[in-house]
Design an enzyme around this catalytic site. Structure first.
Site, PDB file in Angstrom:
ATOM      1  N   GLU A 152     -50.000 -18.774  -3.782  1.00 54.17           N
ATOM      2  CA  GLU A 152     -48.924 -17.781  -3.885  1.00 54.17           C
ATOM      3  C   GLU A 152     -47.579 -18.412  -3.552  1.00 54.17           C
ATOM      4  O   GLU A 152     -46.578 -18.196  -4.229  1.00 54.17           O
ATOM      5  CB  GLU A 152     -49.183 -16.615  -2.915  1.00 54.17           C
ATOM      6  CG  GLU A 152     -50.451 -15.818  -3.195  1.00 54.17           C
ATOM      7  CD  GLU A 152     -51.670 -16.347  -2.471  1.00 54.17           C
ATOM      8  OE1 GLU A 152     -51.818 -17.583  -2.328  1.00 54.17           O
ATOM      9  OE2 GLU A 152     -52.502 -15.519  -2.039  1.00 54.17           O
ATOM     10  N   GLU A 163     -54.226 -28.748  -1.119  1.00 53.81           N
ATOM     11  CA  GLU A 163     -54.700 -29.071   0.225  1.00 53.81           C
ATOM     12  C   GLU A 163     -54.293 -30.482   0.639  1.00 53.81           C
ATOM     13  O   GLU A 163     -54.012 -31.334  -0.206  1.00 53.81           O
ATOM     14  CB  GLU A 163     -56.224 -28.896   0.292  1.00 53.81           C
ATOM     15  CG  GLU A 163     -56.616 -27.450   0.016  1.00 53.81           C
ATOM     16  CD  GLU A 163     -58.091 -27.148   0.212  1.00 53.81           C
ATOM     17  OE1 GLU A 163     -58.897 -28.108   0.273  1.00 53.81           O
ATOM     18  OE2 GLU A 163     -58.413 -25.950   0.299  1.00 53.81           O
ATOM     19  N   CYS A 221     -53.210 -14.469   2.269  1.00 56.91           N
ATOM     20  CA  CYS A 221     -53.246 -14.707   3.714  1.00 56.91           C
ATOM     21  C   CYS A 221     -51.971 -14.144   4.363  1.00 56.91           C
ATOM     22  O   CYS A 221     -51.015 -13.764   3.671  1.00 56.91           O
ATOM     23  CB  CYS A 221     -53.362 -16.205   3.997  1.00 56.91           C
ATOM     24  SG  CYS A 221     -51.808 -17.100   3.805  1.00 56.91           S
ATOM     25  N   ASN A 273     -53.399 -23.605  -5.068  1.00 57.25           N
ATOM     26  CA  ASN A 273     -53.379 -24.135  -3.705  1.00 57.25           C
ATOM     27  C   ASN A 273     -53.453 -25.662  -3.752  1.00 57.25           C
ATOM     28  O   ASN A 273     -54.109 -26.250  -4.622  1.00 57.25           O
ATOM     29  CB  ASN A 273     -54.479 -23.528  -2.827  1.00 57.25           C
ATOM     30  CG  ASN A 273     -55.863 -23.600  -3.403  1.00 57.25           C
ATOM     31  OD1 ASN A 273     -56.050 -23.596  -4.620  1.00 57.25           O
ATOM     32  ND2 ASN A 273     -56.864 -23.655  -2.539  1.00 57.25           N
ATOM     33  N   CYS A 282     -50.724 -22.544   0.100  1.00 60.40           N
ATOM     34  CA  CYS A 282     -51.443 -21.572  -0.722  1.00 60.40           C
ATOM     35  C   CYS A 282     -50.815 -21.435  -2.108  1.00 60.40           C
ATOM     36  O   CYS A 282     -49.611 -21.674  -2.291  1.00 60.40           O
ATOM     37  CB  CYS A 282     -51.435 -20.201  -0.061  1.00 60.40           C
ATOM     38  SG  CYS A 282     -52.302 -20.126   1.498  1.00 60.40           S
ATOM     39  N   CYS A 326     -48.624 -15.876   3.426  1.00 67.05           N
ATOM     40  CA  CYS A 326     -48.185 -15.545   2.058  1.00 67.05           C
ATOM     41  C   CYS A 326     -47.699 -14.103   1.981  1.00 67.05           C
ATOM     42  O   CYS A 326     -46.754 -13.801   1.242  1.00 67.05           O
ATOM     43  CB  CYS A 326     -49.300 -15.796   1.057  1.00 67.05           C
ATOM     44  SG  CYS A 326     -49.592 -17.562   0.820  1.00 67.05           S
TER      45      CYS A 326
END
Ligand code: THU
Length: 132
Positions: free
Chosen positions: A57, A46, A88, A44, A55, A91
């Site tokens: 993935e 940010e 999430c 991930n 994210c 994703c």
């Protein structure tokens, strides 16, 4: 499926070490295999704006796509939580579109593993077949 679940988990765990998560401190690693057996990893990333965060993935899948791969197989996700953490919603949509109904391997750093099918994580998914 040229790699074991354990190999995918190990790759995701390595990617997790590079997670850029200074705001949430929630580090995630992912590893997705392509049809020919290559593995693409992601962590991930940010943003100070929070909303631009991506994210692990999706980073893994975007990396494969940027190499010309558009069809993937299984994906492993590693998080340092007691219970393995599922992807999430955003994703789930992307995994469905680029991996299909694959086993999603969820693992933590302490050897706990759970394998869930994408169709269980995202039933009645929207995808390109509705656009035709
Ligand atoms: N995160 C992921 O990388 N994957 C998920 O499926 C869930 C959330 C990241 C985004 C953010 O950097 C942090 O975890 C906390 O939400």
């Amino acid at each position: 499926m040229k790699h074991s679940e354990e190999e995918l988990i190990a790759e995701a765990e390595k990617a997790r070490q590079n997670a850029y998560a200074p705001y949430s401190n929630f580090k995630v690693g992912a590893a997705v295999e392509s049809e020919n057996g290559d593995i693409y990893i992601g962590c991930n990333v940010e943003s100070a704006s929070y909303g631009l965060t991506v994210c692990a993935e999706r980073v893994a899948i975007w990396k494969g796509i940027s190499r010309g791969v558009t069809k993937f197989g299984r994906i492993a996700v590693v998080v340092d939580t007691e219970e393995p953490t599922p992807p999430c919603g955003t994703c789930r949509q992307i995994i469905w579109e680029f991996c299909g109904d694959v086993p999603v391997i969820l693992a933590n750093l302490h050897g706990k593993k759970e394998v869930v099918m994408m169709s269980e994580l995202l039933p009645r998914a929207f995808d390109s077949k509705f656009l035709k």
